[in-house]
Design a protein around this motif. Structure first.
Motif, PDB file in Angstrom:
ATOM      1  N   SER A 203     -33.296  80.554  87.456  1.00 50.18           N
ATOM      2  CA  SER A 203     -34.604  80.016  87.077  1.00 50.18           C
ATOM      3  C   SER A 203     -35.548  80.038  88.270  1.00 50.18           C
ATOM      4  N   ALA A 204     -36.712  80.610  88.079  1.00 52.07           N
ATOM      5  CA  ALA A 204     -37.683  80.737  89.167  1.00 52.07           C
ATOM      6  C   ALA A 204     -38.923  81.435  88.642  1.00 52.07           C
ATOM      7  N   MET A 205     -39.944  81.465  89.483  1.00 52.47           N
ATOM      8  CA  MET A 205     -41.086  82.327  89.226  1.00 52.47           C
ATOM      9  C   MET A 205     -40.723  83.687  89.815  1.00 52.47           C
ATOM     10  N   TYR A 206     -40.854  84.716  89.023  1.00 60.02           N
ATOM     11  CA  TYR A 206     -40.529  86.067  89.457  1.00 60.02           C
ATOM     12  C   TYR A 206     -41.812  86.841  89.727  1.00 60.02           C
ATOM     13  N   TYR A 207     -41.826  87.491  90.886  1.00 57.91           N
ATOM     14  CA  TYR A 207     -42.998  88.239  91.314  1.00 57.91           C
ATOM     15  C   TYR A 207     -42.650  89.711  91.523  1.00 57.91           C
ATOM     16  N   CYS A 208     -43.562  90.565  91.133  1.00 65.99           N
ATOM     17  CA  CYS A 208     -43.472  91.987  91.416  1.00 65.99           C
ATOM     18  C   CYS A 208     -44.376  92.283  92.606  1.00 65.99           C
TER      19      CYS A 208
ATOM     20  N   TYR B  46     -44.675  93.306 102.002  1.00 60.11           N
ATOM     21  CA  TYR B  46     -45.278  93.818 100.776  1.00 60.11           C
ATOM     22  C   TYR B  46     -46.753  93.470 100.733  1.00 60.11           C
ATOM     23  N   ASN B  47     -47.542  94.472 100.367  1.00 57.66           N
ATOM     24  CA  ASN B  47     -48.985  94.345 100.463  1.00 57.66           C
ATOM     25  C   ASN B  47     -49.634  93.803  99.191  1.00 57.66           C
ATOM     26  N   TYR B  48     -49.060  94.148  98.051  1.00 56.51           N
ATOM     27  CA  TYR B  48     -49.703  93.823  96.781  1.00 56.51           C
ATOM     28  C   TYR B  48     -48.744  93.020  95.895  1.00 56.51           C
ATOM     29  N   TRP B  49     -49.288  91.979  95.285  1.00 52.55           N
ATOM     30  CA  TRP B  49     -48.469  91.057  94.497  1.00 52.55           C
ATOM     31  C   TRP B  49     -49.094  90.771  93.146  1.00 52.55           C
ATOM     32  N   GLY B  50     -48.225  90.547  92.176  1.00 50.12           N
ATOM     33  CA  GLY B  50     -48.691  90.069  90.895  1.00 50.12           C
ATOM     34  C   GLY B  50     -48.798  88.556  90.896  1.00 50.12           C
ATOM     35  N   GLN B  51     -49.174  88.014  89.763  1.00 52.76           N
ATOM     36  CA  GLN B  51     -49.384  86.573  89.650  1.00 52.76           C
ATOM     37  C   GLN B  51     -48.088  85.824  89.353  1.00 52.76           C
ATOM     38  N   GLY B  52     -47.052  86.559  88.982  1.00 54.35           N
ATOM     39  CA  GLY B  52     -45.757  85.948  88.706  1.00 54.35           C
ATOM     40  C   GLY B  52     -45.539  85.678  87.231  1.00 54.35           C
TER      41      GLY B  52
END
Length: 123
Positions: A90-95, A110-116
């Motif tokens: 269980s967690a917030m998953y980020y790309c 890592y330079n670019y991230w999604g909102q999770g």
């Protein structure tokens, strides 16, 4: 401009499966790296899995044999298939995207991230 958007999170019972998707725009997959990270409340954001343009993958020990990362260059997307889920997943998953010839395991690389997208596994 590079955009990263995750989807597919949700709530499941232990032993269940989820598939996370990550769509990107403005980013070339062929010679770059994509990663999935997760962050639980009160914990550091940690790498879950990475995949390089040639298909080379890396998995954290805690998810080996249960999670599979894949990518579709034509669709500019990367996926995380999660099986045999446990409450500790269980967690917030980020790309995240790393425009580099190698994949790193640190969030700072890592330079670019999604909102999770939130994943909750109940026992």
């Amino acid at each position: 401009e590079v955009r990263v958007v995750e989807s597919g999170g949700g709530s499941v019972q232990a032993g269940g499966s989820l598939r996370l998707s990550c769509a990107t725009s403005g980013y070339t997959y062929g010679s770059n790296c994509m990663g999935w990270f997760r962050q639980a409340p009160g914990k550091e954001r940690a790498v879950v899995a990475t995949i390089y343009g040639d298909g080379t993958t890396y998995y954290a020990d805690s998810v080996k044999g249960r999670f599979t990362i894949s990518q579709d260059n034509a669709e500019n997307s990367v996926y995380l298939q999660m099986n045999s889920l446990k409450p500790e997943d269980s967690a917030m998953y980020y790309c995240a995207a790393r425009p580099s010839s190698s994949c790193g395991g640190s969030r700072d690389e890592y330079n670019y991230w999604g909102q999770g997208t939130q994943v909750t596994v109940s026992s």
